[in-house]
Design a protein around this motif. Structure first.
Motif: not given
Length: 262
Positions: A117-120, A129-134, A252-254
């Motif tokens: 698996a690949a998780f942004p 960029i991708g703030s607070r992800r996951p 950021s919505d990957k």
């Protein structure tokens, strides 16, 4: 197959990869043992896993590749046709050859990959960029990955016929050159040594935490995040230039990508 233990092998300087691997593990009905290589170990441990263990290997993507530092630890890890799952986290650009490289290296050391698996995740250098992800939605997806792995462990008597295919190219993309070296403001640094204790590359001398060995530094920014005095930072001009470049390349919505054989 009656399984023994869940072995978690991961590298997570800024925490996003650890979050993903722990959420995956939480949904697998096995006692787990962690091997966290986020803190520097001069002597690399030798690990041998049994055929009925289940291993999860998890890394952040650096320059579209498996971090070279993690590869040094992986050289001393071996399995006995041990089933394994893979996790990569990446800062909302692309994971490129990292998942293929990790799969190839893991399988060459005696493991059988049954899921990947690949998780942004939030970008380690530019957190906006991708703030607070996951985030909450990502965690749900990661949990579902763990649930599916658990189901397969319970269902399958043998994993010999599984052949997971993941994206990537060979030869692998060349490693990029790290141009951002966090340095200490000698006037703000209190010599607490927190940065030296957590540096995964051993680039900050414990007795001289105001210094940085730029030959060892991997630019993970962990020292910047842990410094309570805000004494560590990178060159502001270089950071601004990189931020502008990354914001054009990253989305950021990957969405997560999960690879499991039907």
């Amino acid at each position: 197959m009656k399984m023994n233990e869940l072995k978690l092998v991961y590298f997570s300087p800024t925490g996003a990869t650890r979050k993903a691997v722990m959420e995956t593990a939480r949904n697998i009905d096995l006692k787990s043992v962690s091997f966290d290589f986020s803190v520097y170990k001069e002597k690399k441990p030798i690990l041998k896993f049994a055929h009925n263990d289940f291993a999860i290997f998890a890394i952040p993507v650096y320059y579209g590749r498996v971090p070279a530092l993690f590869m040094e630890y992986l050289k001393n890890i071996s399995g006995d046709n041990t089933p394994a799952a893979l996790i990569t986290t990446y800062g909302c650009r692309e994971y490129e050859d990292a998942l293929l490289e990790l799969k190839t290296e893991v399988e060459s050391r005696g493991f059988k990959v049954i899921g990947a698996a690949a998780f942004p995740a939030e970008h380690s250098i530019v957190p906006s960029i991708g703030s607070r992800r996951p985030n909450k939605s990502d965690i749900k997806t990661i949990a579902e990955y763990g649930i599916e792995l658990n189901r397969r462990l319970r269902k399958e008597e043998s994993f010999d016929n599984i052949n997971i295919q993941v994206p990537g190219n060979t030869p692998y993309k060349k490693y990029g050159k790290n141009a951002l070296f966090p340095k200490a403001d000698v006037n703000m640094c209190t010599l607490c040594g927190a940065c030296a204790k957590v540096c995964p590359a051993g680039a900050i001398p414990v007795k001289e935490p105001k210094k940085t060995d730029t030959k060892k530094c991997i630019g993970c920014m962990k020292c910047v995040r842990v410094c309570k005095q805000n004494a560590r930072s990178v060159n502001s001009l270089k950071m601004k230039m990189l931020e502008g470049k990354l914001k054009k390349a990253c989305q950021s919505d990957k969405k997560a990508e999960i690879f499991l054989q039907a």
